[in-house]
Write a protein that holds these residues in place. Structure first.
Motif, PDB file in Angstrom:
ATOM      1  N   UNK A 160       0.818  -1.214   0.000  1.00  0.00           N
ATOM      2  CA  UNK A 160       0.000   0.000   0.000  1.00  0.00           C
ATOM      3  C   UNK A 160       0.853   1.267   0.000  1.00  0.00           C
ATOM      4  N   UNK A 161       1.879   1.317   0.844  1.00  0.00           N
ATOM      5  CA  UNK A 161       2.700   2.536   0.980  1.00  0.00           C
ATOM      6  C   UNK A 161       3.537   2.825  -0.258  1.00  0.00           C
ATOM      7  N   UNK A 162       3.704   1.824  -1.132  1.00  0.00           N
ATOM      8  CA  UNK A 162       4.543   2.028  -2.329  1.00  0.00           C
ATOM      9  C   UNK A 162       3.767   2.637  -3.488  1.00  0.00           C
ATOM     10  N   UNK A 163       2.459   2.740  -3.361  1.00  0.00           N
ATOM     11  CA  UNK A 163       1.642   3.224  -4.477  1.00  0.00           C
ATOM     12  C   UNK A 163       1.561   4.754  -4.423  1.00  0.00           C
TER      13      UNK A 163
ATOM     14  N   UNK B  32       2.028   2.460 -10.440  1.00  0.00           N
ATOM     15  CA  UNK B  32       2.435   1.591  -9.332  1.00  0.00           C
ATOM     16  C   UNK B  32       1.392   0.513  -9.039  1.00  0.00           C
ATOM     17  N   UNK B  33       0.116   0.796  -9.352  1.00  0.00           N
ATOM     18  CA  UNK B  33      -0.954  -0.162  -9.069  1.00  0.00           C
ATOM     19  C   UNK B  33      -0.789  -1.425  -9.905  1.00  0.00           C
ATOM     20  N   UNK B  34      -0.168  -1.284 -11.072  1.00  0.00           N
ATOM     21  CA  UNK B  34       0.012  -2.445 -11.960  1.00  0.00           C
ATOM     22  C   UNK B  34       0.912  -3.507 -11.333  1.00  0.00           C
ATOM     23  N   UNK B  35       1.674  -3.161 -10.320  1.00  0.00           N
ATOM     24  CA  UNK B  35       2.630  -4.109  -9.737  1.00  0.00           C
ATOM     25  C   UNK B  35       2.065  -4.880  -8.536  1.00  0.00           C
ATOM     26  N   UNK B  36       0.844  -4.558  -8.117  1.00  0.00           N
ATOM     27  CA  UNK B  36       0.258  -5.274  -6.986  1.00  0.00           C
ATOM     28  C   UNK B  36      -0.773  -6.275  -7.520  1.00  0.00           C
TER      29      UNK B  36
END
Length: 294
Positions: free
Chosen positions: A177-180, A185-189
């Motif tokens: 969550x904190x990395x978005x 960035x959402x594409x990596x979760x």
């Protein structure tokens, strides 16, 4: 032979005894004593001049004449019970409205608004069907439906209830969550899908994220389940504006960076074009169309 009214208690006792093949069980059903049931049956036998039961140590069995009368009396009483249920049901149905809709919309948008309807129309009873299959509006089926789609269905009158937008959400408990910080960035979760025709690929294209390898990790047939999966922190979900409201309000989910995308489809109130809505159903439709969507 004319059936006189005073035969009815005896016929009722006989029908029950014939169905149970037991005088005691018939007595229990009719709230009589076993001797009273036996008396009714013997009175009927005397009037007809035939034996209806063979009596033995283990109980009773129907004679051939008893079987004929049991078939006729059982059928007649069943017809009468059916007629009574229909008459009672017609009165009950006058104030009942049957609605087919999506579980996700009923759970998060419609249910919180029902106290207002109940306060305004306390006599009207509502029955909801949230099966995923598209319900047919046959006789005896639902009065109306709330459907998600383009707004045009053959044989149905349609009134637009509300539009919707789509945007990404996740739980603060999600590991990444904190990395978005941006849409890319959402594409990596891990991504959570429902069965909607507009999904993550449409949203990333709208957000200007191209060429990303999407990790579509979980798929659910119902939007409520997809949102709940996001709540437990296993990934990000593409939320529907009206369905996600309670999740955002209590902080179970948080809107992620990125634009809100207008959905191609909206929610519509539909009902068969070939028949007029019953008054109670029309009241519910009018209330729906006047209810605040936010």
């Amino acid at each position: 032979m004319v059936l006189r009214p005073d035969w009815l208690p005896a016929l009722s006792a006989f029908e029950s005894a014939a169905r149970h093949q037991n005088f005691a069980h018939a007595a229990e059903e009719l709230n009589l004593t076993a001797s009273a049931v036996s008396h009714h049956v013997r009175k009927l036998e005397s009037r007809l001049g035939v034996s209806l039961f063979q009596r033995h140590a283990r109980g009773v069995t129907l004679t051939a004449e008893g079987r004929r009368l049991a078939d006729a009396s059982g059928s007649a009483l069943a017809d009468m019970e059916g007629a009574l249920r229909t008459l009672r049901g017609d009165r009950d149905e006058e104030h009942r409205v049957r609605i087919t809709t999506l579980h996700s919309l009923a759970y998060t948008w419609l249910l919180p608004r029902l106290p207002d309807f109940a306060a305004k129309h306390p006599r009207i009873r509502l029955a909801f069907d949230t099966e995923t299959a598209l319900t047919r509006f046959d006789e005896g089926g639902p009065d109306l439906g709330i459907r998600h789609g383009p707004g045009h269905w053959s044989g149905l009158s349609s009134h637009r209830l509300m539009d919707e937008t789509l945007f990404p959400v996740a739980s603060p408990r999600m590991a990444a969550f904190e990395t978005i910080k941006a849409p890319a960035d959402i594409a990596h979760v891990p991504l959570i899908l429902d069965h909607a025709r507009q999904g993550w690929h449409d949203w990333f294209r709208f957000a200007g994220v191209h060429g990303a390898a999407l990790n579509e990790h979980y798929s659910f047939s119902d939007t409520t389940d997809a949102l709940q999966a996001a709540v437990v922190g296993i990934g990000a979900a593409l939320a529907r504006e009206h369905v996600v409201v309670p999740y955002l309000r209590d902080g179970r989910l948080v809107e992620l960076p990125g634009p809100r995308m207008s959905a191609r489809w909206g929610y519509h109130v539909v009902y068969p074009s070939h028949r007029r809505l019953r008054p109670a159903a029309q009241v519910f439709v009018d209330w729906l169309l006047s209810a605040p969507v936010d």
